[in-house]
Write an enzyme that holds these catalytic residues in place. Structure first.
Site, PDB file in Angstrom:
ATOM      1  N   LYS A  13     -27.731  51.433 -32.536  1.00  0.00           N
ATOM      2  CA  LYS A  13     -28.146  52.773 -31.611  1.00  0.00           C
ATOM      3  C   LYS A  13     -27.322  54.072 -31.982  1.00  0.00           C
ATOM      4  CE  LYS A  13     -27.389  50.173 -27.684  1.00  0.00           C
ATOM      5  NZ  LYS A  13     -27.113  49.229 -28.346  1.00  0.00           N
ATOM      6  N   ARG A  88     -31.282  50.468 -19.533  1.00  0.00           N
ATOM      7  CA  ARG A  88     -31.155  49.095 -19.860  1.00  0.00           C
ATOM      8  C   ARG A  88     -31.790  48.414 -19.184  1.00  0.00           C
ATOM      9  NH1 ARG A  88     -26.386  50.080 -22.932  1.00  0.00           N
ATOM     10  NH2 ARG A  88     -25.518  48.430 -24.204  1.00  0.00           N
ATOM     11  N   ARG A 123     -16.927  45.500 -37.178  1.00  0.00           N
ATOM     12  CA  ARG A 123     -17.003  46.830 -36.792  1.00  0.00           C
ATOM     13  C   ARG A 123     -15.514  47.428 -36.373  1.00  0.00           C
ATOM     14  NH1 ARG A 123     -20.521  49.379 -31.908  1.00  0.00           N
ATOM     15  NH2 ARG A 123     -19.456  47.751 -30.623  1.00  0.00           N
ATOM     16  N   ARG A 156     -13.115  47.672 -30.877  1.00  0.00           N
ATOM     17  CA  ARG A 156     -13.314  47.941 -29.315  1.00  0.00           C
ATOM     18  C   ARG A 156     -13.102  46.628 -28.468  1.00  0.00           C
ATOM     19  NH1 ARG A 156     -19.219  50.296 -28.188  1.00  0.00           N
ATOM     20  NH2 ARG A 156     -19.737  48.513 -27.075  1.00  0.00           N
ATOM     21  N   ARG A 167     -23.057  39.920 -24.084  1.00  0.00           N
ATOM     22  CA  ARG A 167     -23.865  41.207 -24.044  1.00  0.00           C
ATOM     23  C   ARG A 167     -25.277  40.948 -24.635  1.00  0.00           C
ATOM     24  NH1 ARG A 167     -19.408  43.953 -27.637  1.00  0.00           N
ATOM     25  NH2 ARG A 167     -21.152  45.884 -27.792  1.00  0.00           N
TER      26      ARG A 167
END
Ligand code: AP5
Length: 211
Positions: A13, A88, A123, A156, A167
């Site tokens: 996203k 969401r 990531r 993160r 998630r």
């Protein structure tokens, strides 16, 4: 133009939102970033969000909707915006509608869960400008440093496997039904986001060029 970028955690996203932001010169409003910044600054809102973020759950609608509303009133939103991670839930989408906000396109990125887990575990994020890298697929030129601003790259806090899977569960239960919600109009643009970044960008631009 007003856009919504929809997709599972790690679907890309933020990556596609940056492309749209450059093309239309409009801001990205990432509710995830708003929450993380508030937690970093220990604001009352951030402290209320922390228990939900720690377990990979969604922050309750009654906390996030007023924050988003405040952000949309800022002057940089007057020519349009890209919502990255909002709505969401169905009540969040209803709230946008209730405010009379017209969404020109909903970009829905489709990526398999196992690809997502691999992506998020690799990531790295710039601690300063938020630019996103992947250690294997999109590595920075110099290890641990951002290509754009030279600051350190970090992992993160919610990018660990247990929280990633929580998630993903939230996404399937609470967020994926938004595809049905938006499918009634011709605004929903489904983009297979499994290809490499460049191919996905091409598909996103094709989708919005026809608006
Ligand atoms: P948020 O910050 O929105 O995180 P997220 O949805 O988990 O998504 P990510 O930011 O992790 O990933 P992304 O889809 O932007 O992917 P990216 O472009 O970085 O939200 C965090 C939390 O805040 C939520 O869990 C929730 O608790 C809370 N929250 C936020 N909004 C809320 C709301 N409205 N209501 C309630 N709670 C809310 O890409 C990922 C990686 O993949 C990168 O390494 C990238 O380089 C790579 N990549 C991207 N595209 C491709 C591609 N096409 N091919 C190969 N690699 C790719």
């Amino acid at each position: 133009m007003n856009f919504v970028v929809l997709g599972a955690p790690g679907a890309g996203k933020g990556t596609q939102a940056s492309v749209l932001s450059q093309k239309y010169n409009i801001p990205i409003i990432s509710t995830g970033k708003i929450i993380r910044d508030a937690m970093r600054d220990n604001t009352p809102f951030g402290e209320k969000c922390r228990p939900y973020m720690d377990i990979g759950s969604l922050v309750p609608d009654e906390l996030i909707i007023p924050e988003l509303s405040k952000r949309l009133k800022e002057p940089d939103c007057k020519n349009g915006f890209i919502l990255d991670g909002f709505p969401r839930t169905i009540p969040q989408a209803i709230e946008l509608n209730r405010k009379g906000i017209i969404i020109d396109a909903v970009i829905s990125l489709e990526v398999d869960d196992e690809i997502i887990v691999k992506r998020l575990l690799g990531r790295r994020i710039c601690s300063n400008c938020g630019a996103s890298y992947h250690i294997a697929d999109n590595p920075p030129k110099s290890p641990h440093k951002c290509d754009k601003c030279g600051h350190d790259l970090i992992v993160r806090e919610d990018d660990n496997e247990k929280i990633i899977r929580a998630r993903l569960k939230m996404y399937h239960e609470r967020t994926a039904p938004l595809k049905t919600y938006y499918s009634g109009c011709d605004k929903l643009k489904v983009i297979p986001g499994q290809a490499n970044v460049e191919d996905t960008i091409k598909l996103t631009l094709e989708a919005v060029n026809n608006l």
